[in-house]
Design a protein around this motif. Structure first.
Motif, mmCIF file in Angstrom:
data_model
loop_
_atom_site.group_PDB
_atom_site.id
_atom_site.type_symbol
_atom_site.label_atom_id
_atom_site.label_comp_id
_atom_site.label_asym_id
_atom_site.label_seq_id
_atom_site.Cartn_x
_atom_site.Cartn_y
_atom_site.Cartn_z
ATOM 1 N N LYS A 372 -5.448 -9.399 -0.816
ATOM 2 C CA LYS A 372 -4.886 -9.709 0.512
ATOM 3 C C LYS A 372 -4.663 -11.217 0.650
ATOM 4 O O LYS A 372 -3.614 -11.665 1.126
ATOM 5 N N ARG A 415 -11.195 4.836 0.252
ATOM 6 C CA ARG A 415 -11.184 4.789 1.718
ATOM 7 C C ARG A 415 -9.777 4.849 2.281
ATOM 8 O O ARG A 415 -9.575 5.201 3.429
ATOM 9 N N MET A 416 -8.787 4.455 1.481
ATOM 10 C CA MET A 416 -7.425 4.335 2.013
ATOM 11 C C MET A 416 -6.410 4.969 1.071
ATOM 12 O O MET A 416 -6.633 5.017 -0.146
ATOM 13 N N SER A 417 -5.279 5.383 1.653
ATOM 14 C CA SER A 417 -4.160 5.867 0.843
ATOM 15 C C SER A 417 -3.470 4.645 0.216
ATOM 16 O O SER A 417 -3.718 3.502 0.629
ATOM 17 N N GLU A 419 -0.448 3.694 0.610
ATOM 18 C CA GLU A 419 0.331 3.010 1.658
ATOM 19 C C GLU A 419 -0.584 2.176 2.561
ATOM 20 O O GLU A 419 -0.240 1.047 2.941
ATOM 21 N N ASP A 420 -1.763 2.713 2.860
ATOM 22 C CA ASP A 420 -2.699 1.948 3.706
ATOM 23 C C ASP A 420 -3.210 0.703 2.970
ATOM 24 O O ASP A 420 -3.388 -0.352 3.581
ATOM 25 N N ILE A 421 -3.435 0.835 1.679
ATOM 26 C CA ILE A 421 -3.883 -0.348 0.913
ATOM 27 C C ILE A 421 -2.761 -1.389 0.897
ATOM 28 O O ILE A 421 -2.984 -2.574 1.082
ATOM 29 N N ARG A 422 -1.530 -0.915 0.687
ATOM 30 C CA ARG A 422 -0.386 -1.851 0.679
ATOM 31 C C ARG A 422 -0.330 -2.624 1.996
ATOM 32 O O ARG A 422 -0.182 -3.842 2.010
ATOM 33 N N ARG A 423 -0.492 -1.860 3.088
ATOM 34 C CA ARG A 423 -0.433 -2.503 4.409
ATOM 35 C C ARG A 423 -1.599 -3.486 4.565
ATOM 36 O O ARG A 423 -1.440 -4.589 5.043
ATOM 37 N N PHE A 424 -2.785 -3.060 4.100
ATOM 38 C CA PHE A 424 -3.982 -3.904 4.222
ATOM 39 C C PHE A 424 -3.810 -5.228 3.480
ATOM 40 O O PHE A 424 -4.154 -6.288 3.996
#
Ligand code: SF4
Length: 469
Positions: A372, A415-417, A419-424
């Protein structure tokens, strides 16, 4: 290093004038495998002497320390100690007075039956002085003797090896070991071969190390690997090899090739550089993204980024520059100050990033917090798009075999999909190397452990429900 992973490195030398100096330089070359503590035990064939210190090899071990432990054979260890043991009682080599005299040991790996075995020994009244599994190898030497029926012992080994074999018969898990007796050195690799252990030679001196880069610094020749299940004994009569315990299933740690080992090292029959570059190439073949430049996260992303860039025909640019003079940073109370930790290690290079569509390559992604910060840093420096590419699959399982990874719950991929990791992490796109391609980057993938990527474990772990492959 993109996240916290704990591991260690071992080195051994037999038959050298000033074995302590060989050990010093050999273990220095393995510094990347552990930075919290260093220890060297030396035998002058009469006595074993020991020095152990917290910190980096070059800073911790002084000239006078080496002068106090002069001898002809030695073992050495670097480790990353755990929070409750800051360079303390569990740092290695461990030494114990046994019926065979004083014995030292260094260990890379982790026993999966440590707790029940420790309890059993304590119930038998065996005094344990440490809180690490490594001590059990020494404590067990005095508890029995065992020689498998297929083994014919050389007369010189009849006193020591039955005790060593007994100790090995009681443990389960990952261990590359070096035992230092006052007149001999014994090298052991567990039957599944989790951790690497290699042999080198320099005239009449024989060397052992976790990675071949430790031989290079001594201008020694890489001789061969200690094979899974092999016990190598070396004394003034020569070298002898035994295979007391074998396993059809091998489980060499594929993370050694992804991240731990240095790129110029040879481990598990592979040049790390070649395997790592192949991971980058295969990642490129799986990826359709349009980009202008490829940027490695130094240092561990460099080799796969090279493979990726060459396979794609894109320029490799040093868009992230590493500061080589980073020591410890303080535990900071605010997020801004905590971010300084990453900024101390890496800086973005605006000269190559401005207006560019960037593919940034890292070796692995565990918690996602460093990625990140890297994405934000690249964007601040003018990158138009940032596409994060990871040269290994998502880390989904903890390691029980000598690498202290975060818990299952802390692993972001649990913990995340995607797409959620990408967003994170704030990237424009995110892609990992597939498990199939990771396996395709090594020869005989069935002989590897890839449990932290596949969740399929090669061995049962006492008290833990796991899927076994
Ligand atoms: S679980 Fe992962 S880190 Fe542990 S030995 Fe297997 S491949 Fe290596």
């Amino acid at each position: 290093m993109p996240y916290l992973i704990l591991m260690c490195g071992i080195f051994g030398v037999f038959n050298a004038e000033h074995a302590e100096k060989y050990a010093f330089y050999g273990i220095y070359a393995l510094q990347h495998r552990g930075q919290e503590s260093v220890g060297i035990a030396v035998s002058d064939f009469e006595e074993i002497r020991l020095v152990k210190k917290s910190g980096l090899v070059l800073e911790a071990i002084k000239k006078e320390d080496l002068e106090a432990i002069k001898g002809y054979s030695a073992i050495a260890h670097v480790r990353y100690s755990t929070a409750g043991d800051p360079g303390g009682i569990n740092s290695q080599p461990l030494i114990r007075d046994t019926s065979l005299g004083r014995v030292g040991v260094v260990h890379n790996g982790n026993l999966v039956n440590y707790l029940p075995l420790k309890l059993e020994l304590e119930e038998e009244g065996i005094k344990l002085y440490h809180t690490s599994d490594t001590e059990l190898f020494l404590a067990l030497l005095d508890l029995g003797e065992y020689v498998p029926s297929h083994i014919r012992l050389h007369p010189a080994d009849r006193e020591v090896l039955p005790k060593v074999f007994y100790a090995l018969s009681r443990v389960k898990g990952a261990y590359s070991l070096l035992f230092l007796f006052k007149d001999r050195l014994v090298a052991v690799r567990d039957p599944m071969g989790f951790r690497p252990l290699l042999m080198g030679r320099l005239k009449d001196t024989v060397l052992f190390a976790s990675e071949s880069c430790a031989f290079d610094i001594l201008q020694a020749e890489l001789w061969r690997e200690v094979k899974p299940g092999e016990v190598v004994v070396i004394d003034r009569q020569g070298i002898r090899s035994y295979f007391p315990f074998t396993s059809d299933r091998k489980a060499m740690c594929i993370f050694e090739l992804v991240y731990f080992s240095k790129p110029e090292s040879f481990v598990f029959g592979n040049w790390v550089y070649r395997a790592r570059k192949r991971m980058g190439e295969l990642l490129a073949y799986e990826d359709q993204v349009e980009a202008d430049i490829v940027v490695p996260v130094p240092d561990s992303g460099l080799v796969p980024a090279l493979g990726y860039a060459q396979a794609k025909g894109l320029p490799l640019e040093l868009g992230l520059i590493r500061n080589h003079y980073v020591g410890r940073s303080f535990i900071e109370p605010t997020q801004e100050l905590r971010d300084i930790k990453v900024l101390m290690k890496l800086n973005a290079n605006r000269a190559v990033l401005e207006g560019k569509r960037v593919v940034v390559i890292d070796d692995s992604l565990v918690r996602g917090t460093t990625s990140k910060k890297i994405v934000a840093m690249l964007k601040r420096a003018g990158a138009k798009e940032v596409h994060m590419r990871i040269a290994s699959p998502p880390v989904v399982g903890p390691c029980y075999f000598g690498i202290d990874t975060p818990t299952r719950e802390e692993l972001i991929a649990n913990r995340m999909s995607l797409e959620d990791i990408r967003r994170f992490i704030g990237a424009d796109s995110l892609r990992y190397l597939s498990l199939e391609s990771l396996r395709a980057s090594v020869e005989s993938p069935q002989d590897y452990c890839d449990a932290c990527f596949s969740n399929l474990y090669p061995l049962e772990v006492e008290g833990t429900a796991l899927r076994i492959r």
